[in-house]
Design a protein around this motif. Structure first.
Motif, PDB file in Angstrom:
ATOM      1  N   PHE A 182     -28.392   0.889  36.270  1.00 36.33           N
ATOM      2  CA  PHE A 182     -28.140   1.310  37.647  1.00 36.33           C
ATOM      3  C   PHE A 182     -28.376   0.131  38.579  1.00 36.33           C
ATOM      4  N   LEU A 183     -27.352  -0.175  39.380  1.00 36.34           N
ATOM      5  CA  LEU A 183     -27.376  -1.344  40.240  1.00 36.34           C
ATOM      6  C   LEU A 183     -26.828  -0.999  41.620  1.00 36.34           C
ATOM      7  N   PRO A 184     -27.208  -1.787  42.642  1.00 37.07           N
ATOM      8  CA  PRO A 184     -26.538  -1.641  43.938  1.00 37.07           C
ATOM      9  C   PRO A 184     -25.062  -1.997  43.793  1.00 37.07           C
ATOM     10  N   ALA A 185     -24.248  -1.533  44.719  1.00 38.96           N
ATOM     11  CA  ALA A 185     -22.817  -1.818  44.649  1.00 38.96           C
ATOM     12  C   ALA A 185     -22.536  -3.318  44.704  1.00 38.96           C
ATOM     13  N   GLU A 186     -23.351  -4.066  45.458  1.00 35.60           N
ATOM     14  CA  GLU A 186     -23.192  -5.506  45.589  1.00 35.60           C
ATOM     15  C   GLU A 186     -24.560  -6.172  45.487  1.00 35.60           C
ATOM     16  N   PRO A 187     -24.625  -7.428  44.996  1.00 37.92           N
ATOM     17  CA  PRO A 187     -25.898  -8.148  44.997  1.00 37.92           C
ATOM     18  C   PRO A 187     -26.412  -8.326  46.425  1.00 37.92           C
ATOM     19  N   LEU A 188     -27.712  -8.464  46.568  1.00 40.54           N
ATOM     20  CA  LEU A 188     -28.290  -8.648  47.899  1.00 40.54           C
ATOM     21  C   LEU A 188     -27.945 -10.006  48.489  1.00 40.54           C
ATOM     22  N   GLY A 189     -27.741 -11.013  47.628  1.00 39.65           N
ATOM     23  CA  GLY A 189     -27.568 -12.373  48.110  1.00 39.65           C
ATOM     24  C   GLY A 189     -28.903 -13.089  48.166  1.00 39.65           C
ATOM     25  N   SER A 190     -28.858 -14.405  48.222  1.00 40.19           N
ATOM     26  CA  SER A 190     -30.069 -15.217  48.118  1.00 40.19           C
ATOM     27  C   SER A 190     -31.068 -14.945  49.240  1.00 40.19           C
TER      28      SER A 190
END
Length: 212
Positions: A182-190
Motif C-alpha cells: 500500500f502506497l500513496p498515489a505519488e511519492p512525496l518528493g525529496s
C-alpha cells in the motif's frame, strides 16, 4: 493509499575479478567515504535521494536506531560529489555467514542512488563501478573475514535504469519475488520526505536499495 504490485529482483557477484575497473571521474566529480557519518547525515541522504522513489520506511526510525546501524562493523557511507556538492550516496553493510565451520563475509549494497540534478550524466555507471570495488575490499578496512559475495536487491519502485545499471556492471539476478503493498498515489518528493516523521507505506525497507 492504494495497492501496488511490486517486483523485487535480487542480484549478486560471486567473484572479485568480475568487478569492472572504474572509469575515470569527470572533472569536478569525487567519490569519498564519509568517515564520520552521523544519523543526521544518513537520514538526510536517505530522504533526499529516495524521496522520489517511495523510500519512506526508515522515516520513523529514531536517532538511536540510525546510530546503531552506522556502528555495525563494516557499515560505510560513500558520497558522490559534483563541484563540492553532494550528488549521490551509497551505503554498504557487512553480513557474516557461517557454513560447515567456515566463516565468511558478504557485502550488501544497502542503498545506492543519485540526486535528481546528477541523473542522466553517466555518473551512476562510474559510481556503481567504484562501489562494487569498495564492497569487495570492505574487509581491508574493517575486522571482517574476506568478502565472498557482493549482493543487492532492487524493485520496480526504484529508478527506471536501476536494474539495468546493476546488470551492466556485472551483477547477475538470482531470484525475484512479487508482493502487493500500500502506497500513496505519488511519492512525496525529496523536500517533504526530508521532514516526514513516519512511514508512508507497508513496503519493507529491505526492498529499497537503489534510485540509480
Amino acid at each position: 493509499m492504494q495497492a501496488t504490485e511490486v517486483t523485487i529482483t535480487y542480484l549478486q557477484m560471486l567473484e572479485r575479478d568480475e568487478a569492472q575497473v572504474p572509469s575515470s571521474l569527470p572533472a569536478g566529480v569525487k567519490i569519498e567515504r564519509a568517515a564520520h557519518a552521523s544519523p543526521e547525515l544518513a537520514r538526510w541522504l536517505y530522504a533526499t535521494v529516495g524521496g522520489s522513489w517511495y523510500w519512506y520506511e526508515r522515516l520513523g526510525w529514531d536517532r538511536e536506531k540510525w546510530q546503531e546501524e552506522l556502528d555495525e562493523v563494516g557499515s560505510e557511507i560513500w558520497l558522490l560529489t559534483v563541484d563540492g556538492t553532494p550528488a549521490g550516496y551509497c551505503q554498504l553493510a557487512a553480513h557474516i555467514e557461517s557454513s560447515s565451520g567456515r566463516i565468511s563475509a558478504e557485502t550488501e549494497i544497502l542503498y545506492f542512488g543519485l540526486m535528481e540534478f546528477a541523473q542522466g550524466k553517466g555518473l551512476g555507471k562510474i559510481f556503481l563501478q567504484q562501489m562494487i570495488v569498495n564492497a569487495w575490499t570492505l574487509a581491508e578496512r574493517h575486522p571482517l573475514p574476506s568478502i565472498g559475495r557482493v549482493w543487492v536487491h532492487t524493485c520496480t519502485l526504484d529508478g527506471p535504469y536501476a536494474l539495468a545499471n546493476y546488470e551492466a556492471r556485472g551483477l547477475t539476478s538470482y531470484g525475484s519475488s512479487t508482493e502487493n503493498v500500500f502506497l500513496p498515489a505519488e511519492p512525496l518528493g525529496s523536500w517533504q520526505t526530508m521532514f516526514a516523521t513516519a512511514p508512508h507505506s507497508n513496503l519493507s525497507d529491505e526492498k529499497h536499495p537503489s534510485a540509480g
